[in-house]
Design a protein around this motif. Structure first.
Motif, PDB file in Angstrom:
ATOM      1  N   GLY A  27       0.848  -1.179   0.000  1.00 56.05           N
ATOM      2  CA  GLY A  27       0.000   0.000   0.000  1.00 56.05           C
ATOM      3  C   GLY A  27       0.880   1.222   0.000  1.00 56.05           C
ATOM      4  N   ASP A  28       0.400   2.284  -0.599  1.00 58.20           N
ATOM      5  CA  ASP A  28       1.228   3.488  -0.655  1.00 58.20           C
ATOM      6  C   ASP A  28       1.009   4.412   0.536  1.00 58.20           C
ATOM      7  OD1 ASP A  28      -1.323   4.102  -1.544  1.00 58.20           O
ATOM      8  OD2 ASP A  28      -0.656   5.435  -3.132  1.00 58.20           O
ATOM      9  N   HIS A  29       0.015   4.110   1.366  1.00 55.01           N
ATOM     10  CA  HIS A  29      -0.244   4.917   2.552  1.00 55.01           C
ATOM     11  C   HIS A  29      -1.270   4.199   3.421  1.00 55.01           C
ATOM     12  CE1 HIS A  29      -4.101   5.940   0.795  1.00 55.01           C
ATOM     13  NE2 HIS A  29      -3.470   6.254  -0.325  1.00 55.01           N
ATOM     14  N   GLY A  30      -1.436   4.684   4.635  1.00 52.85           N
ATOM     15  CA  GLY A  30      -2.500   4.218   5.509  1.00 52.85           C
ATOM     16  C   GLY A  30      -3.681   5.164   5.403  1.00 52.85           C
ATOM     17  N   MET A  31      -4.549   5.151   6.415  1.00 54.43           N
ATOM     18  CA  MET A  31      -5.674   6.088   6.409  1.00 54.43           C
ATOM     19  C   MET A  31      -6.152   6.340   7.829  1.00 54.43           C
ATOM     20  SD  MET A  31      -9.076   3.997   5.128  1.00 54.43           S
ATOM     21  CE  MET A  31      -8.339   3.508   3.594  1.00 54.43           C
ATOM     22  N   THR A  32      -6.774   7.487   7.994  1.00 55.97           N
ATOM     23  CA  THR A  32      -7.338   7.837   9.290  1.00 55.97           C
ATOM     24  C   THR A  32      -8.675   7.125   9.463  1.00 55.97           C
ATOM     25  OG1 THR A  32      -8.479   9.760   8.368  1.00 55.97           O
ATOM     26  CG2 THR A  32      -6.245  10.121   9.240  1.00 55.97           C
ATOM     27  N   GLU A  33      -9.241   7.227  10.646  1.00 53.74           N
ATOM     28  CA  GLU A  33     -10.524   6.597  10.933  1.00 53.74           C
ATOM     29  C   GLU A  33     -11.650   7.139  10.046  1.00 53.74           C
ATOM     30  OE1 GLU A  33     -11.378   3.978  12.997  1.00 53.74           O
ATOM     31  OE2 GLU A  33      -9.222   3.710  13.089  1.00 53.74           O
ATOM     32  N   ASP A  34     -11.498   8.364   9.556  1.00 55.87           N
ATOM     33  CA  ASP A  34     -12.538   8.915   8.675  1.00 55.87           C
ATOM     34  C   ASP A  34     -12.200   8.733   7.188  1.00 55.87           C
ATOM     35  OD1 ASP A  34     -10.508  10.783   8.563  1.00 55.87           O
ATOM     36  OD2 ASP A  34     -11.793  12.521   8.919  1.00 55.87           O
ATOM     37  N   GLY A  35     -11.174   7.926   6.873  1.00 48.54           N
ATOM     38  CA  GLY A  35     -10.882   7.564   5.488  1.00 48.54           C
ATOM     39  C   GLY A  35      -9.977   8.516   4.742  1.00 48.54           C
ATOM     40  N   ASN A  36      -9.260   9.382   5.424  1.00 45.13           N
ATOM     41  CA  ASN A  36      -8.374  10.328   4.749  1.00 45.13           C
ATOM     42  C   ASN A  36      -6.913   9.920   4.910  1.00 45.13           C
ATOM     43  OD1 ASN A  36     -10.260  12.274   3.698  1.00 45.13           O
ATOM     44  ND2 ASN A  36     -10.717  12.773   5.829  1.00 45.13           N
ATOM     45  N   GLY A  53      -1.515  13.235   5.686  1.00 43.81           N
ATOM     46  CA  GLY A  53      -0.859  13.856   6.824  1.00 43.81           C
ATOM     47  C   GLY A  53       0.245  12.980   7.376  1.00 43.81           C
ATOM     48  N   GLY A  54       0.704  13.316   8.537  1.00 39.27           N
ATOM     49  CA  GLY A  54       1.820  12.599   9.126  1.00 39.27           C
ATOM     50  C   GLY A  54       1.467  11.767  10.340  1.00 39.27           C
ATOM     51  N   THR A  55       0.180  11.497  10.572  1.00 37.62           N
ATOM     52  CA  THR A  55      -0.184  10.684  11.723  1.00 37.62           C
ATOM     53  C   THR A  55       0.243   9.236  11.490  1.00 37.62           C
ATOM     54  OG1 THR A  55      -2.388  10.051  10.952  1.00 37.62           O
ATOM     55  CG2 THR A  55      -2.203  12.155  12.146  1.00 37.62           C
ATOM     56  N   GLU A  56       0.357   8.492  12.583  1.00 33.97           N
ATOM     57  CA  GLU A  56       0.762   7.087  12.485  1.00 33.97           C
ATOM     58  C   GLU A  56      -0.188   6.294  11.597  1.00 33.97           C
ATOM     59  OE1 GLU A  56       3.178   3.844  12.977  1.00 33.97           O
ATOM     60  OE2 GLU A  56       3.582   5.865  13.712  1.00 33.97           O
ATOM     61  N   ASP A  57      -1.489   6.540  11.711  1.00 31.32           N
ATOM     62  CA  ASP A  57      -2.463   5.832  10.879  1.00 31.32           C
ATOM     63  C   ASP A  57      -2.255   6.114   9.390  1.00 31.32           C
ATOM     64  OD1 ASP A  57      -3.692   4.628  13.033  1.00 31.32           O
ATOM     65  OD2 ASP A  57      -5.348   6.073  13.120  1.00 31.32           O
ATOM     66  N   GLU A  58      -1.812   7.322   9.055  1.00 28.62           N
ATOM     67  CA  GLU A  58      -1.644   7.697   7.652  1.00 28.62           C
ATOM     68  C   GLU A  58      -0.327   7.216   7.044  1.00 28.62           C
ATOM     69  OE1 GLU A  58      -3.530  11.950   7.065  1.00 28.62           O
ATOM     70  OE2 GLU A  58      -2.658  11.705   9.091  1.00 28.62           O
ATOM     71  N   ILE A  59       0.713   7.148   7.850  1.00 27.13           N
ATOM     72  CA  ILE A  59       2.018   6.767   7.300  1.00 27.13           C
ATOM     73  C   ILE A  59       2.309   5.282   7.423  1.00 27.13           C
ATOM     74  CG2 ILE A  59       2.994   9.065   7.643  1.00 27.13           C
ATOM     75  CD1 ILE A  59       4.494   7.917  10.082  1.00 27.13           C
ATOM     76  N   ASN A  60       1.465   4.536   8.126  1.00 26.34           N
ATOM     77  CA  ASN A  60       1.639   3.106   8.271  1.00 26.34           C
ATOM     78  C   ASN A  60       1.063   2.405   7.036  1.00 26.34           C
ATOM     79  OD1 ASN A  60       2.187   0.602   9.342  1.00 26.34           O
ATOM     80  ND2 ASN A  60       0.449   0.616  10.748  1.00 26.34           N
ATOM     81  N   ALA A  61       1.906   1.729   6.275  1.00 24.10           N
ATOM     82  CA  ALA A  61       1.468   1.057   5.041  1.00 24.10           C
ATOM     83  C   ALA A  61       2.013  -0.367   5.010  1.00 24.10           C
ATOM     84  CB  ALA A  61       1.961   1.821   3.816  1.00 24.10           C
ATOM     85  N   ALA A  62       1.257  -1.241   4.376  1.00 26.41           N
ATOM     86  CA  ALA A  62       1.617  -2.658   4.321  1.00 26.41           C
ATOM     87  C   ALA A  62       2.672  -2.932   3.247  1.00 26.41           C
ATOM     88  CB  ALA A  62       0.374  -3.490   4.023  1.00 26.41           C
ATOM     89  N   LEU A  63       3.504  -3.947   3.491  1.00 29.10           N
ATOM     90  CA  LEU A  63       4.429  -4.482   2.502  1.00 29.10           C
ATOM     91  C   LEU A  63       4.449  -5.991   2.688  1.00 29.10           C
ATOM     92  CD1 LEU A  63       6.678  -4.387   0.355  1.00 29.10           C
ATOM     93  CD2 LEU A  63       8.295  -4.069   2.229  1.00 29.10           C
TER      94      LEU A  63
END
Length: 188
Positions: A163-172, A175-185
């Motif tokens: 994945g190229d990025h994660g997402m926040t709880e509201d689907g965005n 940004g630089g939050t942990e939810d947004e920068i955490n991506a799968a490999l």
């Protein structure tokens, strides 16, 4: 995509490139595959690259893919067009995946860029039945693809799924939050 292919960190100015941007001119692994002499890599024919999915790839790499099946990507309410197109074309591309290196039509690299999970996240958020359904569809597609790769006894293939990025709880994201920068490999 620029960060994934060049290894560089995109700048704020690169954000506009995500929306019909210009071709990537800096060093990237896609261009390196095509410009490194194939004979130096023990191959009998030049590398061929195939692509299916998010049409942003053909904006960034307009001439690098010998077979290209771009699909419209910016309608985040469309959960299925890109994914269904990938599911239709990917098996056809995999038929030409390099196994012996002895025929010129064999592909060395295939890029498939699915978008449904991202679009579900933007539209419904990460905790929704649509996300469950889309993840099940992606699990089935991944299982089928890996089975095809594993059935080749004469050659060894590498699959990178990320994945190229994660997402926040509201689907965005963005940004630089942990939810947004955490991506799968996942490497297979």
């Amino acid at each position: 995509l620029k960060g994934l292919t060049t290894g560089g960190l995109p700048t704020f100015a690169d954000i506009s490139g995500n929306f019909g941007g210009a071709a990537i001119g800096e060093d990237n692994w896609i261009q390196q595959i095509q410009t490194t002499p194939f004979s130096k890599r023990g191959l009998q024919h030049p590398s061929r690259l195939g692509f299916v999915g998010d049409d942003t790839w053909v904006d960034l790499f307009p001439t690098q893919f010998e077979e290209s099946y771009p699909l419209p990507s910016f309608n985040t309410r469309d959960l299925d067009t890109v994914d269904n197109g990938c599911l239709q074309r990917l098996p056809l591309l995999l038929q030409d995946l390099r196994t012996t290196g002895k025929t010129p039509q064999e592909m060395e690299v295939i890029v498939a860029h699915f978008l449904g999970v991202d679009h579900v996240g933007h539209t419904f958020g990460p905790h929704n039945q649509h996300m469950h359904d889309k993840l099940a569809q992606m699990d089935a597609a991944l299982s089928t693809t890996l089975d095809i790769l594993d059935d080749e006894e004469e050659s060894c293939h590498l699959a990178l799924i990320f994945g190229d990025h994660g997402m926040t709880e509201d689907g965005n994201h963005g940004g630089g939050t942990e939810d947004e920068i955490n991506a799968a490999l996942f490497v297979h």
